[in-house]
Write a protein that holds these residues in place. Sequence first.
Motif, PDB file in Angstrom:
ATOM      1  N   ALA A  23       0.844  -1.201   0.000  1.00 19.24           N
ATOM      2  CA  ALA A  23       0.000   0.000   0.000  1.00 19.24           C
ATOM      3  C   ALA A  23       0.878   1.249   0.000  1.00 19.24           C
ATOM      4  N   ARG A  24       1.929   1.255   0.819  1.00 19.61           N
ATOM      5  CA  ARG A  24       2.852   2.392   0.840  1.00 19.61           C
ATOM      6  C   ARG A  24       3.556   2.550  -0.503  1.00 19.61           C
TER       7      ARG A  24
ATOM      8  N   LEU B  14       1.160   4.031  -2.991  1.00 14.46           N
ATOM      9  CA  LEU B  14       0.914   5.438  -2.646  1.00 14.46           C
ATOM     10  C   LEU B  14       2.093   6.312  -3.090  1.00 14.46           C
ATOM     11  N   ILE B  15       3.304   5.842  -2.880  1.00 14.15           N
ATOM     12  CA  ILE B  15       4.493   6.592  -3.303  1.00 14.15           C
ATOM     13  C   ILE B  15       4.545   6.672  -4.826  1.00 14.15           C
TER      14      ILE B  15
ATOM     15  N   PHE C 187       1.980   6.546  -6.894  1.00 15.71           N
ATOM     16  CA  PHE C 187       0.913   7.450  -7.303  1.00 15.71           C
ATOM     17  C   PHE C 187       1.331   8.905  -7.084  1.00 15.71           C
ATOM     18  N   ALA C 188       1.931   9.199  -5.953  1.00 13.13           N
ATOM     19  CA  ALA C 188       2.388  10.569  -5.674  1.00 13.13           C
ATOM     20  C   ALA C 188       3.460  10.991  -6.669  1.00 13.13           C
TER      21      ALA C 188
END
Length: 95
Positions: free
Chosen positions: A9-10, A13-14, A16-17
Amino acid sequence: MNPVIPRLARLFLIAFAGVVALIVVVQIVWINPGKRCEEAGNWWDWRGRACARPVLISDITGRVIDTPEARAAAKDHAASQKAAASKAAPEAVKP
């Protein structure tokens, strides 16, 4: 709970950012200046990020079109060149 799921998940998220940041940078650095340049009637070079004003040949050479016939002929020639370029452009894109 399995520790792989929060780690993934992290990671997503990274990623995507990072993609969002890349899109914002491209928009700010290339797209927006290009739109402003073209709205002003200039030419935008996205490779060098340069906004250039078109220069007439008569400005460079100092030759002036002084007769109405020559001016009309130059305008007709420019229009025919532009029409030929616009017709040739779609054919060049085809593989």
